[in-house]
Design a protein around this motif. Structure first.
Motif, mmCIF file in Angstrom:
data_model
loop_
_atom_site.group_PDB
_atom_site.id
_atom_site.type_symbol
_atom_site.label_atom_id
_atom_site.label_comp_id
_atom_site.label_asym_id
_atom_site.label_seq_id
_atom_site.Cartn_x
_atom_site.Cartn_y
_atom_site.Cartn_z
ATOM 1 N N LYS A 74 0.838 -1.190 0.000
ATOM 2 C CA LYS A 74 0.000 0.000 0.000
ATOM 3 C C LYS A 74 0.878 1.247 0.000
ATOM 4 N N GLU A 75 0.329 2.330 -0.528
ATOM 5 C CA GLU A 75 1.070 3.591 -0.564
ATOM 6 C C GLU A 75 1.326 4.115 0.845
ATOM 7 N N VAL A 76 0.382 3.903 1.750
ATOM 8 C CA VAL A 76 0.501 4.381 3.124
ATOM 9 C C VAL A 76 0.260 3.213 4.071
ATOM 10 N N GLU A 77 1.220 2.959 4.936
ATOM 11 C CA GLU A 77 1.120 1.870 5.890
ATOM 12 C C GLU A 77 0.970 2.418 7.309
ATOM 13 N N GLY A 136 -2.963 20.332 -10.697
ATOM 14 C CA GLY A 136 -3.234 21.559 -9.954
ATOM 15 C C GLY A 136 -4.064 21.373 -8.715
ATOM 16 N N SER A 137 -4.505 20.148 -8.450
ATOM 17 C CA SER A 137 -5.269 19.870 -7.227
ATOM 18 C C SER A 137 -4.484 18.904 -6.350
ATOM 19 N N TYR A 138 -4.977 18.731 -5.136
ATOM 20 C CA TYR A 138 -4.327 17.842 -4.184
ATOM 21 C C TYR A 138 -5.213 16.626 -3.952
ATOM 22 N N ILE A 139 -4.642 15.447 -4.154
ATOM 23 C CA ILE A 139 -5.385 14.200 -4.021
ATOM 24 C C ILE A 139 -4.965 13.525 -2.723
ATOM 25 N N PRO A 140 -5.909 13.268 -1.804
ATOM 26 C CA PRO A 140 -5.557 12.677 -0.506
ATOM 27 C C PRO A 140 -5.571 11.155 -0.518
ATOM 28 N N THR A 141 -4.686 10.581 0.301
ATOM 29 C CA THR A 141 -4.659 9.142 0.567
ATOM 30 C C THR A 141 -4.536 8.949 2.066
ATOM 31 N N PHE A 142 -5.396 8.103 2.616
ATOM 32 C CA PHE A 142 -5.415 7.862 4.055
ATOM 33 C C PHE A 142 -4.775 6.534 4.405
ATOM 34 N N SER A 172 -9.019 8.669 23.455
ATOM 35 C CA SER A 172 -9.312 7.343 22.904
ATOM 36 C C SER A 172 -10.125 7.489 21.625
ATOM 37 N N ALA A 173 -9.548 7.042 20.532
ATOM 38 C CA ALA A 173 -10.148 7.215 19.206
ATOM 39 C C ALA A 173 -9.260 6.490 18.203
ATOM 40 N N THR A 174 -9.639 6.556 16.946
ATOM 41 C CA THR A 174 -8.779 6.073 15.869
ATOM 42 C C THR A 174 -8.070 7.259 15.246
ATOM 43 N N TYR A 175 -6.763 7.129 15.074
ATOM 44 C CA TYR A 175 -5.950 8.208 14.503
ATOM 45 C C TYR A 175 -5.527 7.806 13.098
ATOM 46 N N LEU A 176 -5.890 8.636 12.154
ATOM 47 C CA LEU A 176 -5.620 8.375 10.746
ATOM 48 C C LEU A 176 -4.541 9.318 10.244
ATOM 49 N N CYS A 177 -3.516 8.766 9.609
ATOM 50 C CA CYS A 177 -2.597 9.642 8.895
ATOM 51 C C CYS A 177 -3.125 9.802 7.465
ATOM 52 N N ALA A 178 -2.815 10.916 6.874
ATOM 53 C CA ALA A 178 -3.255 11.180 5.506
ATOM 54 C C ALA A 178 -2.177 11.993 4.798
#
Lengths: 113, 113
Positions: free
Chosen positions: A2-5, A97-103, A84-90
């Motif tokens: 995956k691109e983000v682990e 010209g735009s920004y595409i996010p990956t989580f 206490s929660a889930t923490y997501l990096c992105a």
């Protein structure tokens, strides 16, 4: 690969502990790095946003980016049960010209009293 | 300031049926995102709009999913026909021009039986 682990956890710590959450990535095109917090049955909310390598601090939260190692971290000082929660990096890359996010998949954090 | 609104909050359908979700972003926000979040995973970007134009839809299963953003405001996401693996929370997010802070709605929880 995956691109983000991101390790899903759960990570269980006592109240007052310093928490370290991490993500690695493989795509050098990622330029912007974010951490979100997601409580159960809620949408994610932005905690931290960084661009350059180095540290950024906001209250009890510190975000760290190491672009050479493709590694980002979020540190939480004096952790509270309300953390206490889930923490997501992105991460975001540019495209047309735009920004595409990956989580990342998120790390579940449990802070017990 | 009102947040991102989504409806319905919950939907249960049988496989092969169709379903539609609605999102009303924060007023003035030019960029709108639809994400799919399967249990235990991070949000996966399905489609990103800038005003009423599509910026990225590379991960949208176009044989069954469609989305539109008429007049650059509200948006709908449709699934036709639904499969069991479409069971997930569908999140809508928006951000204003010139910033990268995404504001998420509460999501629509879809169960496909």
């Amino acid at each position: 690969q995956k691109e983000v682990e991101q390790d899903p956890g759960p990570l269980s710590v006592p109240e007052g502990a310093i928490v370290s959450l991490n993500c690695t990535y493989s795509n050098s095109a990622f330029q912007y790095f974010m951490w979100y917090r997601q409580y159960s049955r809620k949408g994610p909310e932005l905690l931290m946003y960084t661009y350059s390598s180095g540290n950024k601090e906001d209250g009890r939260f510190t975000a760290q980016v190491d672009k050479s190692s493709k590694y980002i971290s979020l540190f939480i000082r004096d952790s509270q049960p309300s953390d206490s929660a889930t923490y997501l990096c992105a991460m975001k890359r540019t495209a047309g010209g735009s920004y595409i996010p990956t989580f990342g998949r998120g790390t579940s954090l449990i802070v017990h009293p | 300031e009102a947040g991102v609104a989504q409806s319905p909050r919950y939907k249960i359908i049988e496989k092969r049926q169709s379903v539609a979700f609605w999102c009303n972003p924060i007023s003035g926000h030019a960029t709108l995102y639809w994400y799919q979040q399967i249990l235990g995973q991070g949000p996966k970007l399905l489609i990103q709009f800038q005003n009423n134009g599509v910026v990225d839809d590379s991960q949208l299963p176009k044989d069954r999913f469609s989305a539109e953003r008429l007049k650059g405001v509200d948006s709908t996401l449709k699934i036709q026909p639904a499969k069991l693996e479409d069971s997930a929370v569908y999140l809508c997010a928006s951000n204003p021009s010139g910033t990268d802070t995404q504001y998420f709605g509460p999501g629509t929880r879809l169960t496909v039986l």
